[in-house]
Motif scaffolding. Structure first.
Motif, PDB file in Angstrom:
ATOM      1  N   GLN A 170       1.830  -4.474  10.258  1.00 49.37           N
ATOM      2  CA  GLN A 170       1.474  -4.094   8.892  1.00 49.37           C
ATOM      3  C   GLN A 170       2.426  -4.774   7.916  1.00 49.37           C
ATOM      4  OE1 GLN A 170       1.505   0.145   8.344  1.00 49.37           O
ATOM      5  NE2 GLN A 170       3.578   0.408   9.086  1.00 49.37           N
ATOM      6  N   TYR A 171       1.885  -5.104   6.748  1.00 48.87           N
ATOM      7  CA  TYR A 171       2.618  -5.850   5.728  1.00 48.87           C
ATOM      8  C   TYR A 171       2.472  -5.157   4.385  1.00 48.87           C
ATOM      9  CZ  TYR A 171       2.232  -9.580   9.210  1.00 48.87           C
ATOM     10  OH  TYR A 171       2.298 -10.320  10.360  1.00 48.87           O
ATOM     11  N   GLN A 172       3.545  -5.119   3.619  1.00 50.70           N
ATOM     12  CA  GLN A 172       3.512  -4.572   2.263  1.00 50.70           C
ATOM     13  C   GLN A 172       2.891  -5.618   1.342  1.00 50.70           C
ATOM     14  OE1 GLN A 172       4.851  -1.386   1.296  1.00 50.70           O
ATOM     15  NE2 GLN A 172       3.591  -1.878  -0.474  1.00 50.70           N
ATOM     16  N   LEU A 173       1.925  -5.193   0.541  1.00 45.99           N
ATOM     17  CA  LEU A 173       1.303  -6.114  -0.411  1.00 45.99           C
ATOM     18  C   LEU A 173       2.242  -6.358  -1.592  1.00 45.99           C
ATOM     19  CD1 LEU A 173      -2.328  -4.684  -0.454  1.00 45.99           C
ATOM     20  CD2 LEU A 173      -1.552  -6.817   0.598  1.00 45.99           C
ATOM     21  N   PRO A 174       2.120  -7.512  -2.258  1.00 43.19           N
ATOM     22  CA  PRO A 174       2.923  -7.753  -3.451  1.00 43.19           C
ATOM     23  C   PRO A 174       2.654  -6.688  -4.516  1.00 43.19           C
ATOM     24  CG  PRO A 174       1.861  -9.776  -2.713  1.00 43.19           C
ATOM     25  CD  PRO A 174       1.285  -8.653  -1.899  1.00 43.19           C
ATOM     26  N   VAL A 175       3.649  -6.387  -5.315  1.00 40.80           N
ATOM     27  CA  VAL A 175       3.544  -5.350  -6.349  1.00 40.80           C
ATOM     28  C   VAL A 175       2.395  -5.627  -7.308  1.00 40.80           C
ATOM     29  CG1 VAL A 175       4.769  -4.275  -8.294  1.00 40.80           C
ATOM     30  CG2 VAL A 175       5.996  -4.822  -6.203  1.00 40.80           C
ATOM     31  N   ASP A 176       2.155  -6.909  -7.618  1.00 42.10           N
ATOM     32  CA  ASP A 176       1.120  -7.254  -8.595  1.00 42.10           C
ATOM     33  C   ASP A 176      -0.250  -7.498  -7.966  1.00 42.10           C
ATOM     34  OD1 ASP A 176       1.720  -9.660  -7.334  1.00 42.10           O
ATOM     35  OD2 ASP A 176       1.758 -10.831  -9.183  1.00 42.10           O
ATOM     36  N   CYS A 177      -0.399  -7.219  -6.672  1.00 39.11           N
ATOM     37  CA  CYS A 177      -1.665  -7.470  -5.978  1.00 39.11           C
ATOM     38  C   CYS A 177      -2.718  -6.427  -6.349  1.00 39.11           C
ATOM     39  CB  CYS A 177      -1.445  -7.468  -4.471  1.00 39.11           C
ATOM     40  SG  CYS A 177      -2.949  -7.762  -3.523  1.00 39.11           S
ATOM     41  N   LEU A 178      -3.839  -6.916  -6.894  1.00 32.50           N
ATOM     42  CA  LEU A 178      -4.973  -6.038  -7.194  1.00 32.50           C
ATOM     43  C   LEU A 178      -6.054  -6.137  -6.128  1.00 32.50           C
ATOM     44  CD1 LEU A 178      -5.444  -6.682 -11.029  1.00 32.50           C
ATOM     45  CD2 LEU A 178      -4.476  -4.653  -9.937  1.00 32.50           C
ATOM     46  N   PHE A 179      -6.151  -7.307  -5.487  1.00 35.72           N
ATOM     47  CA  PHE A 179      -7.232  -7.531  -4.534  1.00 35.72           C
ATOM     48  C   PHE A 179      -6.849  -8.677  -3.607  1.00 35.72           C
ATOM     49  CE2 PHE A 179     -11.229  -9.782  -3.457  1.00 35.72           C
ATOM     50  CZ  PHE A 179     -11.898  -8.757  -2.808  1.00 35.72           C
ATOM     51  N   VAL A 180      -6.951  -8.466  -2.307  1.00 36.93           N
ATOM     52  CA  VAL A 180      -6.706  -9.545  -1.346  1.00 36.93           C
ATOM     53  C   VAL A 180      -8.018 -10.308  -1.197  1.00 36.93           C
ATOM     54  CG1 VAL A 180      -6.081 -10.151   1.019  1.00 36.93           C
ATOM     55  CG2 VAL A 180      -4.895  -8.280  -0.139  1.00 36.93           C
ATOM     56  N   GLN A 181      -8.011 -11.557  -1.633  1.00 35.70           N
ATOM     57  CA  GLN A 181      -9.212 -12.377  -1.546  1.00 35.70           C
ATOM     58  C   GLN A 181      -9.475 -12.814  -0.116  1.00 35.70           C
ATOM     59  OE1 GLN A 181      -8.855 -15.634  -4.344  1.00 35.70           O
ATOM     60  NE2 GLN A 181      -8.178 -14.268  -5.964  1.00 35.70           N
ATOM     61  N   ARG A 182      -8.409 -13.270   0.549  1.00 37.63           N
ATOM     62  CA  ARG A 182      -8.557 -13.706   1.941  1.00 37.63           C
ATOM     63  C   ARG A 182      -7.181 -14.028   2.510  1.00 37.63           C
ATOM     64  NH1 ARG A 182      -8.104 -19.244   2.609  1.00 37.63           N
ATOM     65  NH2 ARG A 182      -8.292 -20.498   0.729  1.00 37.63           N
ATOM     66  N   MET A 183      -7.160 -14.139   3.828  1.00 42.78           N
ATOM     67  CA  MET A 183      -5.956 -14.632   4.491  1.00 42.78           C
ATOM     68  C   MET A 183      -6.096 -16.144   4.604  1.00 42.78           C
ATOM     69  SD  MET A 183      -4.750 -11.613   7.037  1.00 42.78           S
ATOM     70  CE  MET A 183      -3.455 -12.587   7.660  1.00 42.78           C
ATOM     71  N   ASP A 184      -4.967 -16.823   4.721  1.00 46.71           N
ATOM     72  CA  ASP A 184      -4.969 -18.279   4.822  1.00 46.71           C
ATOM     73  C   ASP A 184      -5.832 -18.727   6.000  1.00 46.71           C
ATOM     74  OD1 ASP A 184      -4.187 -20.882   4.059  1.00 46.71           O
ATOM     75  OD2 ASP A 184      -2.645 -20.879   5.615  1.00 46.71           O
ATOM     76  N   ASP A 185      -5.651 -18.091   7.138  1.00 47.65           N
ATOM     77  CA  ASP A 185      -6.504 -18.333   8.299  1.00 47.65           C
ATOM     78  C   ASP A 185      -7.663 -17.351   8.200  1.00 47.65           C
ATOM     79  OD1 ASP A 185      -7.791 -18.460  10.748  1.00 47.65           O
ATOM     80  OD2 ASP A 185      -5.941 -18.489  11.921  1.00 47.65           O
ATOM     81  N   GLN A 186      -8.819 -17.862   7.837  1.00 49.19           N
ATOM     82  CA  GLN A 186      -9.958 -16.986   7.565  1.00 49.19           C
ATOM     83  C   GLN A 186     -10.531 -16.329   8.816  1.00 49.19           C
ATOM     84  OE1 GLN A 186     -12.764 -18.436   4.619  1.00 49.19           O
ATOM     85  NE2 GLN A 186     -11.211 -19.815   3.812  1.00 49.19           N
ATOM     86  N   ASP A 187     -10.063 -16.730   9.995  1.00 46.46           N
ATOM     87  CA  ASP A 187     -10.529 -16.120  11.240  1.00 46.46           C
ATOM     88  C   ASP A 187      -9.752 -14.856  11.599  1.00 46.46           C
ATOM     89  OD1 ASP A 187     -12.474 -18.081  11.600  1.00 46.46           O
ATOM     90  OD2 ASP A 187     -11.078 -19.390  12.675  1.00 46.46           O
ATOM     91  N   ILE A 188      -8.664 -14.580  10.873  1.00 47.26           N
ATOM     92  CA  ILE A 188      -7.838 -13.413  11.179  1.00 47.26           C
ATOM     93  C   ILE A 188      -8.476 -12.171  10.558  1.00 47.26           C
ATOM     94  CG2 ILE A 188      -5.598 -12.302  10.814  1.00 47.26           C
ATOM     95  CD1 ILE A 188      -4.336 -15.082  10.827  1.00 47.26           C
ATOM     96  N   GLU A 189      -8.645 -11.162  11.403  1.00 45.18           N
ATOM     97  CA  GLU A 189      -9.177  -9.878  10.933  1.00 45.18           C
ATOM     98  C   GLU A 189      -8.049  -9.080  10.281  1.00 45.18           C
ATOM     99  OE1 GLU A 189     -10.715  -5.707  12.839  1.00 45.18           O
ATOM    100  OE2 GLU A 189     -11.155  -7.538  13.956  1.00 45.18           O
ATOM    101  N   PHE A 190      -8.360  -8.435   9.163  1.00 50.38           N
ATOM    102  CA  PHE A 190      -7.367  -7.588   8.509  1.00 50.38           C
ATOM    103  C   PHE A 190      -8.064  -6.434   7.808  1.00 50.38           C
ATOM    104  CE2 PHE A 190      -8.585 -10.459   5.128  1.00 50.38           C
ATOM    105  CZ  PHE A 190      -8.565  -9.679   3.984  1.00 50.38           C
ATOM    106  N   LYS A 191      -7.270  -5.450   7.439  1.00 53.36           N
ATOM    107  CA  LYS A 191      -7.770  -4.281   6.713  1.00 53.36           C
ATOM    108  C   LYS A 191      -6.711  -3.876   5.699  1.00 53.36           C
ATOM    109  CE  LYS A 191      -9.482   0.412   7.475  1.00 53.36           C
ATOM    110  NZ  LYS A 191     -10.666   0.318   6.666  1.00 53.36           N
ATOM    111  N   ILE A 192      -7.160  -3.485   4.523  1.00 51.57           N
ATOM    112  CA  ILE A 192      -6.251  -2.991   3.497  1.00 51.57           C
ATOM    113  C   ILE A 192      -6.311  -1.469   3.509  1.00 51.57           C
ATOM    114  CG2 ILE A 192      -5.712  -2.952   1.019  1.00 51.57           C
ATOM    115  CD1 ILE A 192      -5.355  -5.720   2.367  1.00 51.57           C
ATOM    116  N   GLU A 193      -5.140  -0.848   3.604  1.00 52.42           N
ATOM    117  CA  GLU A 193      -5.033   0.612   3.510  1.00 52.42           C
ATOM    118  C   GLU A 193      -3.909   0.925   2.537  1.00 52.42           C
ATOM    119  OE1 GLU A 193      -4.584   2.362   7.399  1.00 52.42           O
ATOM    120  OE2 GLU A 193      -6.619   1.792   7.996  1.00 52.42           O
TER     121      GLU A 193
END
Length: 195
Positions: A76-99
């Motif tokens: 798990q990773y902490q999102l940047p303070v100014d992050c409103l929306f994760v558009q994508r990961m650099d490697d688009q094949d990586i599965e992720f979830k925002i909680e």
């Protein structure tokens, strides 16, 4: 970019759009100023989240937190303070979830493209400004005018005119390598004879 635009300018464009009196500042003693002060930051963040505006896109290499999620993912990773929306990961094949404010994934690296909270309106694209004041006008119209028809018309303007124009211009600001292949065009070209 808009070197001279201010938050009050955007609010006044919204107020004019609904036929209301403009304001000089958020602290002015008027109903219009009070509504702008309440709605502007919320609407700004909604509009930034609703589309991946190039002017609000940032990159970040996230650092894994020491503890893994309770289940389901390895990291798990902490999102940047100014992050409103994760558009994508650099490697688009990586599965992720925002909680909440965390990105969960099985990947040991997390490089993201995200939409940032941009508070300086001089950094806004013209279409972002137009979308912002139109959305703000829709919100103000329900409070000042109790006009559901105006609200619907303004939201339709955003969805049928402003966002399609933004999609078109944003795509033109990307390199040809980042544009997805057009399968119809590719099929046509394969069957063309260039004699």
């Amino acid at each position: 970019m808009n070197p001279a635009v201010t938050e009050i300018d955007i609010c006044n464009l919204a107020l004019r759009k609904v036929g209301a009196q403009t304001v000089m500042s958020f602290d002015e003693q008027s109903e219009n100023a009070r509504l702008c002060k309440i709605f502007y930051p919320r609407v700004r963040d909604i509009v930034l989240r609703m589309y991946p505006w190039n002017c609000a896109t940032k990159r970040a290499a996230l650092t894994a937190l020491a503890t893994a999620p309770a289940f389901g993912y390895a990291c798990q990773y902490q999102l940047p303070v100014d992050c409103l929306f994760v558009q994508r990961m650099d490697d688009q094949d990586i599965e992720f979830k925002i909680e909440g404010r965390l990105l969960l994934t099985d990947s040991t690296t997390a490089n993201i493209l995200y939409t940032a909270r941009v508070e300086d309106p001089t950094q806004f694209d013209q279409l972002l400004v137009q979308c912002l004041y139109t959305f703000l006008a829709a919100e103000i119209s329900t409070s000042l005018r109790q006009d559901a028809q105006m609200y619907r018309a303004l939201m339709e303007e955003i969805n049928t005119r402003i966002l399609p124009a933004a999609r078109s211009l944003n795509s033109q600001e990307n390199s040809m390598a980042s544009i997805e292949a057009n399968t119809f065009l590719n099929a046509r070209l394969q069957n063309e004879s260039f004699i």
